[in-house]
Design an enzyme around this catalytic site. Structure first.
Site, PDB file in Angstrom:
ATOM      1  N   ARG A   1     -13.221  12.458   8.796  1.00  0.00           N
ATOM      2  CA  ARG A   1     -14.239  13.310   8.161  1.00  0.00           C
ATOM      3  C   ARG A   1     -15.591  12.621   8.281  1.00  0.00           C
ATOM      4  NH1 ARG A   1     -14.821   9.739   3.779  1.00  0.00           N
ATOM      5  NH2 ARG A   1     -12.816   8.850   3.223  1.00  0.00           N
TER       6      ARG A   1
ATOM      7  N   HIS B   1     -14.934  -5.683   5.146  1.00  0.00           N
ATOM      8  CA  HIS B   1     -14.654  -4.321   5.599  1.00  0.00           C
ATOM      9  C   HIS B   1     -15.781  -3.913   6.545  1.00  0.00           C
ATOM     10  CE1 HIS B   1     -13.509   0.068   4.811  1.00  0.00           C
ATOM     11  NE2 HIS B   1     -14.596   0.113   5.537  1.00  0.00           N
TER      12      HIS B   1
ATOM     13  N   LYS C   1       0.852  -1.200   0.000  1.00  0.00           N
ATOM     14  CA  LYS C   1       0.000   0.000   0.000  1.00  0.00           C
ATOM     15  C   LYS C   1       0.878   1.238   0.000  1.00  0.00           C
ATOM     16  CE  LYS C   1      -3.889  -1.578   2.837  1.00  0.00           C
ATOM     17  NZ  LYS C   1      -4.592  -1.365   4.110  1.00  0.00           N
TER      18      LYS C   1
ATOM     19  N   GLY D   1      -8.625   6.459  -1.104  1.00  0.00           N
ATOM     20  CA  GLY D   1      -9.607   6.305  -2.185  1.00  0.00           C
ATOM     21  C   GLY D   1      -9.437   5.003  -2.944  1.00  0.00           C
ATOM     22  N   GLY D   2      -8.858   4.004  -2.292  1.00  0.00           N
ATOM     23  CA  GLY D   2      -8.698   2.692  -2.921  1.00  0.00           C
ATOM     24  C   GLY D   2      -7.591   2.633  -3.961  1.00  0.00           C
TER      25      GLY D   2
ATOM     26  N   GLU E   1     -11.826   2.174  10.320  1.00  0.00           N
ATOM     27  CA  GLU E   1     -12.052   1.047   9.411  1.00  0.00           C
ATOM     28  C   GLU E   1     -11.271  -0.178   9.886  1.00  0.00           C
ATOM     29  OE1 GLU E   1     -12.895   3.413   5.232  1.00  0.00           O
ATOM     30  OE2 GLU E   1     -10.983   2.394   5.448  1.00  0.00           O
TER      31      GLU E   1
HETATM   32  P1  ADP Z   1     -16.149   6.823   2.246  1.00  0.00           P
HETATM   33  O1  ADP Z   1     -14.831   6.275   2.733  1.00  0.00           O
HETATM   34  O2  ADP Z   1     -16.587   8.096   2.879  1.00  0.00           O
HETATM   35  O3  ADP Z   1     -17.198   5.812   2.162  1.00  0.00           O
HETATM   36  P2  ADP Z   1     -15.244   6.434  -0.315  1.00  0.00           P
HETATM   37  O4  ADP Z   1     -14.619   5.239   0.249  1.00  0.00           O
HETATM   38  O5  ADP Z   1     -16.144   6.273  -1.488  1.00  0.00           O
HETATM   39  O6  ADP Z   1     -15.943   7.277   0.789  1.00  0.00           O
HETATM   40  O7  ADP Z   1     -14.147   7.442  -0.754  1.00  0.00           O
HETATM   41  C1  ADP Z   1     -13.162   7.762   0.138  1.00  0.00           C
HETATM   42  C2  ADP Z   1     -12.677   9.115  -0.218  1.00  0.00           C
HETATM   43  O8  ADP Z   1     -12.096   9.063  -1.492  1.00  0.00           O
HETATM   44  C3  ADP Z   1     -13.766  10.145  -0.243  1.00  0.00           C
HETATM   45  O9  ADP Z   1     -13.257  11.328   0.318  1.00  0.00           O
HETATM   46  C4  ADP Z   1     -14.083  10.304  -1.683  1.00  0.00           C
HETATM   47  O10 ADP Z   1     -14.407  11.638  -2.008  1.00  0.00           O
HETATM   48  C5  ADP Z   1     -12.784   9.918  -2.350  1.00  0.00           C
HETATM   49  N1  ADP Z   1     -13.019   9.167  -3.571  1.00  0.00           N
HETATM   50  C6  ADP Z   1     -14.135   8.507  -3.936  1.00  0.00           C
HETATM   51  N2  ADP Z   1     -14.005   7.943  -5.132  1.00  0.00           N
HETATM   52  C7  ADP Z   1     -12.759   8.240  -5.550  1.00  0.00           C
HETATM   53  C8  ADP Z   1     -12.004   7.947  -6.724  1.00  0.00           C
HETATM   54  N3  ADP Z   1     -12.530   7.264  -7.741  1.00  0.00           N
HETATM   55  N4  ADP Z   1     -10.738   8.387  -6.794  1.00  0.00           N
HETATM   56  C9  ADP Z   1     -10.211   9.098  -5.782  1.00  0.00           C
HETATM   57  N5  ADP Z   1     -10.874   9.411  -4.673  1.00  0.00           N
HETATM   58  C10 ADP Z   1     -12.125   9.005  -4.546  1.00  0.00           C
HETATM   59  P1  ADP Z   2      -7.938   3.449   1.363  1.00  0.00           P
HETATM   60  O1  ADP Z   2      -7.199   4.491   2.133  1.00  0.00           O
HETATM   61  O2  ADP Z   2      -7.598   3.483  -0.076  1.00  0.00           O
HETATM   62  O3  ADP Z   2      -9.387   3.435   1.692  1.00  0.00           O
HETATM   63  P2  ADP Z   2      -7.753   1.044   3.012  1.00  0.00           P
HETATM   64  O4  ADP Z   2      -6.561   0.657   3.776  1.00  0.00           O
HETATM   65  O5  ADP Z   2      -8.879   1.599   3.782  1.00  0.00           O
HETATM   66  O6  ADP Z   2      -7.317   2.055   1.869  1.00  0.00           O
HETATM   67  O7  ADP Z   2      -8.250  -0.230   2.182  1.00  0.00           O
HETATM   68  C1  ADP Z   2      -9.262  -0.146   1.206  1.00  0.00           C
HETATM   69  C2  ADP Z   2      -9.846  -1.530   0.962  1.00  0.00           C
HETATM   70  O8  ADP Z   2      -8.826  -2.472   0.566  1.00  0.00           O
HETATM   71  C3  ADP Z   2     -10.467  -2.173   2.184  1.00  0.00           C
HETATM   72  O9  ADP Z   2     -11.798  -1.755   2.326  1.00  0.00           O
HETATM   73  C4  ADP Z   2     -10.349  -3.656   1.871  1.00  0.00           C
HETATM   74  O10 ADP Z   2     -11.354  -4.062   0.963  1.00  0.00           O
HETATM   75  C5  ADP Z   2      -9.043  -3.752   1.151  1.00  0.00           C
HETATM   76  N1  ADP Z   2      -7.917  -4.064   2.051  1.00  0.00           N
HETATM   77  C6  ADP Z   2      -7.128  -3.183   2.692  1.00  0.00           C
HETATM   78  N2  ADP Z   2      -6.186  -3.797   3.429  1.00  0.00           N
HETATM   79  C7  ADP Z   2      -6.368  -5.117   3.267  1.00  0.00           C
HETATM   80  C8  ADP Z   2      -5.687  -6.299   3.744  1.00  0.00           C
HETATM   81  N3  ADP Z   2      -4.627  -6.232   4.555  1.00  0.00           N
HETATM   82  N4  ADP Z   2      -6.150  -7.503   3.340  1.00  0.00           N
HETATM   83  C9  ADP Z   2      -7.207  -7.594   2.512  1.00  0.00           C
HETATM   84  N5  ADP Z   2      -7.874  -6.537   2.019  1.00  0.00           N
HETATM   85  C10 ADP Z   2      -7.464  -5.297   2.375  1.00  0.00           C
HETATM   86 MG    MG Z   3     -10.320   3.099   3.491  1.00  0.00          MG
END
Ligand code: ADP
Ligand code: ADP
Ligand code: MG
Length: 663
Positions: A299, A214, A164, A170-171, A281
């Site tokens: 937030r 999640h 990561k 934002g995934g 999370e």
């Molecule tokens: P939340 O965690 O509030 O459920 P999301 O997981 O959809 O919201 O998005 C996490 C954050 O990333 C939010 O602040 C959102 O505005 C932003 N985000 C959502 N979609 C995207 C994307 N496609 N690329 C980058 N950032 C995103």
């Molecule tokens: P972001 O900041 O992009 O939201 P997160 O760390 O919250 O990143 O992870 C986003 C998603 O990726 C999680 O909701 C989960 O589905 C997957 N994920 C993250 N870490 C792990 C892990 N160690 N093993 C499996 N899935 C993961």
């Molecule tokens: Mg996250």
């Protein structure tokens, strides 16, 4: 010592769309003046009208408006705003912005900047949580970022591992590595990606939880040291590591686990001296029932309405109250979840095309009457989904007494909601709701990939397209009929030979649907190409927007919207189908140029990475595009020389625009 509450009488909302509208609603309720800011693309957006005051702040690209911290703070001062609510995304998790607000004498409605800073980096966040005995995913988050060290870490953890970007969000910027042979290349690629996406190539290495859910907890703190949680949200249904459906309570938790995880979430909040709304999370291992901290989002979250639905609380109101120094008015023991809530995110995106976002104009948007339904949206009929922002159209939230009932009502909503004018994920959402494993609560983060048959969804759609073609033919017939001034008594499509069939060809995506029909004695007889069966169709009623047909004895209602020769047709069972009438004399579409690179979707051209005459290798980046918050680099598919460049930096182009040519 008593803390004098500073009073918030007006709030500037440094955001747009549904969340701006959502915040305005609570401002109204509390008697607070709301001030919206807007860009060019949002001139006609509902939130601009709904706010008590609205101020234009710049061009559509976020950097020139919603991300311009200095301009926003200056606007807040000029308008005499007491506070700024940042919503989610944009400046909401920017500690520097929070500090600048404070320096300008404006209350930032969010946590203290140190908490934001501490959670902004995934490595810092994990280290801090570990120190406070919150379980974190086993892994490496050290300063030594050498290839050897990262490799060693992966081997110590054991495969599969997840790489990561420390600064990611934002995934984006995540990579699964299944075996040691792949680790070198994966690390190097992840570093490059992280550098270009977040300006920082630091990585963390984590054990990859193969079957994970999640599950997150809503937390709330105040400036008096109180911190509580407001129960969980299950957010396992994801695509591209991003959520599409959220619900609460989670079908995976029992009371014991809920209590344990809730306590861990409160521990996390306390570790941060947390003083506003946030989300902790966790990734939950279905097999071992272990849970691990992932991150804190500092937030208000997109899916906060799920929590509001089951707790009866107004999270935006609570945010405003604690931001002005008031203590929380609710204690942990008083937090009770009632019933079940589920949220579906309706997106302008194409499930059949890797869920890529699409643009378009929403011609008709109509919400059905369903008991317990809440719709948070930033659009209305006529709104445009532009390339500049998130493609989310609306959040559909259902509250009901039981999970079953909530799901049933959500299905009903998805069948009856009208959203015509662009491709959406409406049918896809319905498919998830109809899935047995989903209904049983048995799913992990791979559910969409493993359990939703996108091909079947396509085939269903094709069958529906045939039915829709019949409806579109009658619709067109009726239009011509209405317009006909002369020869009133002769039906349109009348030929010398009364029994001749009329023909129309429709295009559904690339597929041609040939429809033949003839009209006699108030009944249409329809034939579809290559099919044996005939359909007897009667027109029951027609308006510009809807047709009622009786097809082989069964009544069907079709809703219509037309845009540039495109038919958008909605039917309760078949969902939304987009058809185009094929021109009788098609223009000769030029053959695709070999070596030509086109935009996959409407985009802004961010950067051209090559020059004419330059040699490139397969895999080299050519052009960086940006669309709906996604950056996308077009790479060379083979070695070659850049012959011509048509892409211009800063330009907005349609899908299929020829960017450059390699030979
Ligand atoms: P939340 O965690 O509030 O459920 P999301 O997981 O959809 O919201 O998005 C996490 C954050 O990333 C939010 O602040 C959102 O505005 C932003 N985000 C959502 N979609 C995207 C994307 N496609 N690329 C980058 N950032 C995103
Ligand atoms: P972001 O900041 O992009 O939201 P997160 O760390 O919250 O990143 O992870 C986003 C998603 O990726 C999680 O909701 C989960 O589905 C997957 N994920 C993250 N870490 C792990 C892990 N160690 N093993 C499996 N899935 C993961
Ligand atoms: Mg996250």
């Amino acid at each position: 010592m008593s803390i004098e509450p500073s009073i918030i009488n007006s709030i500037l909302i440094s955001n747009r769309g549904e969340i701006a509208s959502r915040i305005i609603r609570t401002c109204r309720k509390m008697g607070i003046k709301s001030i919206a800011v807007f860009s060019d693309a949002d001139r006609n957006a509902p939130f601009v009208e709904e706010a008590d005051t609205a101020v234009y702040i710049g061009a559509s690209p976020p950097k020139e408006s919603y991300l311009d911290a200095a301009k926003i703070i200056a606007t807040a001062q000029k308008m005499g705003a007491d506070a700024i609510h940042p919503g989610y995304g944009f400046l909401s998790e920017n500690a520097e912005f929070a500090r600048q607000c404070a320096a300008a004498g404006i209350i930032f409605i969010g946590p203290n900047p140190e908490a934001i800073d501490n959670m902004g980096s995934k490595s810092k966040a994990k280290a801090l949580m570990q120190a406070h005995e919150v379980p974190v995913v086993p892994g490496y988050q050290g300063a030594d970022q050498s290839l050897e060290q990262l490799q060693q870490a992966a081997m110590d953890i054991g495969f599969p591992v997840l790489l990561k970007a420390t600064a990611g969000g934002g995934g984006k910027g995540m990579r699964i590595v299944h075996q040691v042979e792949d680790i070198d290349t994966a690390i190097q690629a992840a570093q490059r990606e992280a550098k270009s996406a977040f300006g920082d190539d630091e990585l963390i290495v984590e054990k990859y939880i193969a079957s994970g859910r999640h599950i997150e907890f809503q937390i709330f703190g105040d400036q008096h040291g109180n911190a509580i949680h407001l129960l969980e949200r299950e957010c396992t249904i994801q695509r591209r590591y991003q959520k599409v459906i959220e619900e609460s309570p989670s079908p995976a938790l029992n009371e014991v686990l809920r209590k344990e995880m809730g306590e861990a979430a409160v521990k996390a909040a306390k570790a941060l001296d947390y003083d506003n709304a946030g989300t902790v999370e966790f990734i939950f291992d279905d097999q071992s029932q272990d849970f691990y901290f992932l991150e804190v989002n500092t937030r208000l979250q997109v899916e906060h309405p799920v929590t509001e639905a089951i707790t009866g609380l107004d999270l935006v109101q609570m945010q405003i109250e604690v931001a002005q120094g008031m203590p929380l008015t609710i204690e942990q023991e008083e937090v009770k979840g009632k019933g079940y809530a589920i949220e579906c995110r309706l997106y302008a995106e194409d499930a059949a095309n890797d869920f890529l976002p699409v643009t378009g104009t929403i011609q008709r948007f109509q919400i059905p009457q369903v008991d317990g339904l809440r719709v948070d949206t930033g659009i209305r009929s006529g709104s445009e989904i532009s390339i500049f922002y998130d493609p989310m159209i609306a959040k559909l939230i259902i509250w009901a007494a039981s999970r079953q009932e909530a799901h049933r009502k959500m299905q009903y909503t998805l069948r009856h909601l009208l959203c015509l004018g662009t491709t959406t994920n409406q049918a896809f959402l319905l498919k998830v709701l109809e899935n047995k494993d989903f209904q049983l609560g048995q799913y992990d983060t791979h559910f969409i990939k493993n359990k939703i048959d996108l091909e079947a969804l396509q085939n269903d759609a094709l069958k529906s397209a045939e039915l829709a073609s019949i409806a579109a033919s009658v619709y067109g017939w009726q239009k011509r009929e209405n317009n006909r001034q002369l020869l009133r008594s002769i039906p349109s499509g009348w030929r010398n030979s009364f029994y001749d069939y009329q023909q129309i060809t429709f295009l559904y995506k690339e597929k041609e649907i040939l429809v033949k029909y003839r009209y006699q004695q108030a009944t249409f007889e329809f034939l579809l190409a290559d099919k044996e069966e005939k359909y007897k169709v009667q027109l029951i009623s027609a308006t510009d927007q809807a047709l009622q047909l009786e097809i082989d004895g069964i009544r069907h209602t079709f809703q219509f919207a037309l845009d540039n020769g495109n038919y958008f047709i909605q039917h309760e069972q078949m969902g939304m189908i987009q058809l185009k009438e094929k021109p009788r004399f098609p223009d000769k579409g030029g053959d695709k140029l070999e070596g030509g690179y086109e935009t996959p979707m409407p985009s802004q051209i961010v950067k051209v990475l090559v020059a004419e005459g330059q040699e490139v290798k397969s895999g080299d980046g050519l052009v960086i595009l940006s669309s709906m918050k996604m950056e996308n680099t077009i790479v060379a598919a083979e070695d070659g020389v850049v012959e011509a460049i048509y892409a211009e930096e800063g330009k907005n182009v349609e899908a299929g625009f020829l960017l450059l040519q390699l030979v």
